[in-house]
Design an enzyme around this catalytic site. Structure first.
Site, PDB file in Angstrom:
ATOM      1  N   GLY A  48       0.779  -1.235   0.000  1.00  0.00           N
ATOM      2  CA  GLY A  48       0.000   0.000   0.000  1.00  0.00           C
ATOM      3  C   GLY A  48       0.809   1.282   0.000  1.00  0.00           C
ATOM      4  O   GLY A  48       0.294   2.338   0.387  1.00  0.00           O
ATOM      5  N   SER A  49       2.061   1.223  -0.463  1.00  0.00           N
ATOM      6  CA  SER A  49       2.837   2.477  -0.463  1.00  0.00           C
ATOM      7  C   SER A  49       2.263   3.476  -1.466  1.00  0.00           C
ATOM      8  O   SER A  49       2.261   4.686  -1.208  1.00  0.00           O
ATOM      9  CB  SER A  49       4.325   2.212  -0.731  1.00  0.00           C
ATOM     10  OG  SER A  49       4.534   1.695  -2.021  1.00  0.00           O
ATOM     11  N   ASN A  50       1.745   2.998  -2.591  1.00  0.00           N
ATOM     12  CA  ASN A  50       1.081   3.923  -3.522  1.00  0.00           C
ATOM     13  C   ASN A  50      -0.208   4.473  -2.924  1.00  0.00           C
ATOM     14  O   ASN A  50      -0.498   5.665  -3.067  1.00  0.00           O
ATOM     15  CB  ASN A  50       0.773   3.225  -4.851  1.00  0.00           C
ATOM     16  CG  ASN A  50       1.969   3.222  -5.780  1.00  0.00           C
ATOM     17  OD1 ASN A  50       2.308   4.246  -6.368  1.00  0.00           O
ATOM     18  ND2 ASN A  50       2.635   2.074  -5.883  1.00  0.00           N
ATOM     19  N   LEU A  78      -4.691  -6.877  -6.662  1.00  0.00           N
ATOM     20  CA  LEU A  78      -4.275  -8.051  -7.429  1.00  0.00           C
ATOM     21  C   LEU A  78      -5.418  -8.958  -7.884  1.00  0.00           C
ATOM     22  O   LEU A  78      -5.170 -10.010  -8.477  1.00  0.00           O
ATOM     23  CB  LEU A  78      -3.247  -8.852  -6.621  1.00  0.00           C
ATOM     24  CG  LEU A  78      -2.018  -8.025  -6.209  1.00  0.00           C
ATOM     25  CD1 LEU A  78      -1.005  -8.888  -5.486  1.00  0.00           C
ATOM     26  CD2 LEU A  78      -1.389  -7.324  -7.406  1.00  0.00           C
ATOM     27  N   ILE A 109     -11.233  -6.815 -11.220  1.00  0.00           N
ATOM     28  CA  ILE A 109     -12.424  -6.040 -10.859  1.00  0.00           C
ATOM     29  C   ILE A 109     -13.599  -6.545 -11.710  1.00  0.00           C
ATOM     30  O   ILE A 109     -13.482  -6.658 -12.932  1.00  0.00           O
ATOM     31  CB  ILE A 109     -12.178  -4.533 -11.129  1.00  0.00           C
ATOM     32  CG1 ILE A 109     -11.102  -3.980 -10.173  1.00  0.00           C
ATOM     33  CG2 ILE A 109     -13.460  -3.728 -11.029  1.00  0.00           C
ATOM     34  CD1 ILE A 109     -11.542  -3.779  -8.746  1.00  0.00           C
ATOM     35  N   ASN A 145      -5.843   2.194 -13.303  1.00  0.00           N
ATOM     36  CA  ASN A 145      -4.912   1.237 -12.703  1.00  0.00           C
ATOM     37  C   ASN A 145      -3.486   1.683 -13.019  1.00  0.00           C
ATOM     38  O   ASN A 145      -3.251   2.361 -14.022  1.00  0.00           O
ATOM     39  CB  ASN A 145      -5.150  -0.152 -13.304  1.00  0.00           C
ATOM     40  CG  ASN A 145      -4.224  -1.207 -12.730  1.00  0.00           C
ATOM     41  OD1 ASN A 145      -3.979  -1.249 -11.525  1.00  0.00           O
ATOM     42  ND2 ASN A 145      -3.686  -2.063 -13.590  1.00  0.00           N
ATOM     43  N   HIS A 156       0.337  -0.045 -13.655  1.00  0.00           N
ATOM     44  CA  HIS A 156       1.041  -1.307 -13.864  1.00  0.00           C
ATOM     45  C   HIS A 156       2.535  -1.005 -13.923  1.00  0.00           C
ATOM     46  O   HIS A 156       2.950  -0.056 -14.592  1.00  0.00           O
ATOM     47  CB  HIS A 156       0.565  -1.981 -15.152  1.00  0.00           C
ATOM     48  CG  HIS A 156       1.135  -3.345 -15.300  1.00  0.00           C
ATOM     49  ND1 HIS A 156       0.635  -4.442 -14.610  1.00  0.00           N
ATOM     50  CD2 HIS A 156       2.195  -3.790 -16.005  1.00  0.00           C
ATOM     51  CE1 HIS A 156       1.372  -5.498 -14.907  1.00  0.00           C
ATOM     52  NE2 HIS A 156       2.320  -5.137 -15.745  1.00  0.00           N
ATOM     53  N   ASP A 206      -5.046  -5.380 -17.780  1.00  0.00           N
ATOM     54  CA  ASP A 206      -3.991  -4.512 -18.314  1.00  0.00           C
ATOM     55  C   ASP A 206      -4.189  -4.107 -19.774  1.00  0.00           C
ATOM     56  O   ASP A 206      -3.222  -3.807 -20.472  1.00  0.00           O
ATOM     57  CB  ASP A 206      -2.610  -5.191 -18.167  1.00  0.00           C
ATOM     58  CG  ASP A 206      -2.280  -5.496 -16.720  1.00  0.00           C
ATOM     59  OD1 ASP A 206      -2.702  -4.727 -15.842  1.00  0.00           O
ATOM     60  OD2 ASP A 206      -1.609  -6.513 -16.466  1.00  0.00           O
ATOM     61  N   GLU A 234       6.319   5.714  -9.880  1.00  0.00           N
ATOM     62  CA  GLU A 234       4.912   5.628  -9.457  1.00  0.00           C
ATOM     63  C   GLU A 234       4.572   6.741  -8.473  1.00  0.00           C
ATOM     64  O   GLU A 234       3.551   7.415  -8.611  1.00  0.00           O
ATOM     65  CB  GLU A 234       4.636   4.260  -8.822  1.00  0.00           C
ATOM     66  CG  GLU A 234       4.754   3.124  -9.824  1.00  0.00           C
ATOM     67  CD  GLU A 234       4.375   1.767  -9.259  1.00  0.00           C
ATOM     68  OE1 GLU A 234       3.926   0.930 -10.049  1.00  0.00           O
ATOM     69  OE2 GLU A 234       4.541   1.529  -8.043  1.00  0.00           O
TER      70      GLU A 234
HETATM   71  C1  GAR Z   1       3.043  -1.353  -7.550  1.00  0.00           C
HETATM   72  O1  GAR Z   1       4.325  -1.379  -8.116  1.00  0.00           O
HETATM   73  C2  GAR Z   1       1.988  -1.476  -8.628  1.00  0.00           C
HETATM   74  O2  GAR Z   1       2.370  -0.902  -9.847  1.00  0.00           O
HETATM   75  C3  GAR Z   1       1.888  -2.963  -8.772  1.00  0.00           C
HETATM   76  O3  GAR Z   1       1.952  -3.460  -7.459  1.00  0.00           O
HETATM   77  C4  GAR Z   1       2.806  -2.610  -6.705  1.00  0.00           C
HETATM   78  C5  GAR Z   1       2.115  -2.303  -5.397  1.00  0.00           C
HETATM   79  O4  GAR Z   1       2.979  -1.636  -4.525  1.00  0.00           O
HETATM   80  N1  GAR Z   1       0.668  -3.343  -9.417  1.00  0.00           N
HETATM   81  C6  GAR Z   1       0.581  -4.405 -10.212  1.00  0.00           C
HETATM   82  O5  GAR Z   1       1.525  -5.148 -10.421  1.00  0.00           O
HETATM   83  C7  GAR Z   1      -0.785  -4.638 -10.856  1.00  0.00           C
HETATM   84  N2  GAR Z   1      -0.698  -5.584 -11.907  1.00  0.00           N
HETATM   85  P1  GAR Z   1       2.387  -0.885  -3.249  1.00  0.00           P
HETATM   86  O6  GAR Z   1       1.407  -1.866  -2.572  1.00  0.00           O
HETATM   87  O7  GAR Z   1       3.548  -0.599  -2.371  1.00  0.00           O
HETATM   88  O8  GAR Z   1       1.677   0.345  -3.720  1.00  0.00           O
END
Ligand code: GAR
Length: 198
Positions: free
Chosen positions: A14-16, A86, A89, A103, A105, A146, A175
């Site tokens: 969940g850092s994003n 992951l 939806i 989303n 990616h 995607d 990101e």
């Molecule tokens: C992120 O790098 C995001 O782009 C990726 O998961 C990571 C989550 O990091 N998403 C995918 O791969 C979707 N197919 P986070 O939980 O630290 O935000």
């Protein structure tokens, strides 16, 4: 004009999600009013608590049977952001939020996308293929993994000593830098269109 309410879906760290919450806490455009998570052990739930953002955990059945869609409606959610979510939806949510669901990616789609391609698996595949570049793709969601139309991409170079971990770090940095601003721009455009059509 009222702030648009954003729901962020996340499955893990969940850092994003946290970065997006912090960005919009200081924004006039929108606010993150809900974090939705399919994993009761996910670190994003601690982040939500620290940020004082309500979080709801749901299971696969609730995602599919309309419970999660009702939650979005009942909370007046106007925009949906996937940030490390992951699961697929359901189409009902995709259709209801057409052009209002995005989303991110961690590769340059269409490369290294699709079912099962997420997080570190993507960086390992990029590394194994000896790519010279990777990056991020922000796209609208459609019914297929995607494949929704691309809104924004940004690249980073991969150099001699890079590893999957250092590639991941470069991609994460992109990101954090870009995702909130791209979401902000998409929402601002939506608001302008709505105002014009009134
Ligand atoms: C992120 O790098 C995001 O782009 C990726 O998961 C990571 C989550 O990091 N998403 C995918 O791969 C979707 N197919 P986070 O939980 O630290 O935000």
């Amino acid at each position: 004009m009222d702030k648009i309410k954003i729901a962020v879906f996340a499955s893990g760290n969940g850092s994003n999600a946290e970065n997006i919450c912090k960005y919009f806490a200081a924004s006039g455009t929108a606010e993150v009013s809900l974090i939705l998570c399919n994993n009761p052990g996910a670190y994003v739930l601690h982040r939500a608590e620290n940020l004082n953002v309500p979080a709801v955990v749901f299971d696969g059945k609730q995602l599919e049977d309309g419970t999660v869609l009702s939650l979005l409606r009942d909370n007046g959610i106007g925009f949906v952001v996937l940030a490390g979510f992951l699961r697929k939806i359901p189409d009902a949510i995709v259709y209801e939020y057409e052009n209002r669901i995005v989303n991110i990616h961690p590769s340059l789609l269409p490369k290294y996308g699709g079912k099962g391609m997420y997080g570190d698996k993507v960086h390992e595949a990029v590394f194994a293929a000896k790519e010279k570049q990777s990056g991020i793709t922000i796209h609208y969601l459609n019914e297929r993994y995607d494949e929704g139309s691309i809104i924004f991409q940004k690249t980073c170079d991969i150099v001699e000593n890079d590893t999957p971990a250092t590639i991941a770090a470069k991609v994460h940095a992109l990101e954090y830098e870009c995702y909130p601003q791209v979401i902000d721009a998409v929402i601002s455009r939506l608001k302008d269109n709505n105002a014009r059509n009134k």
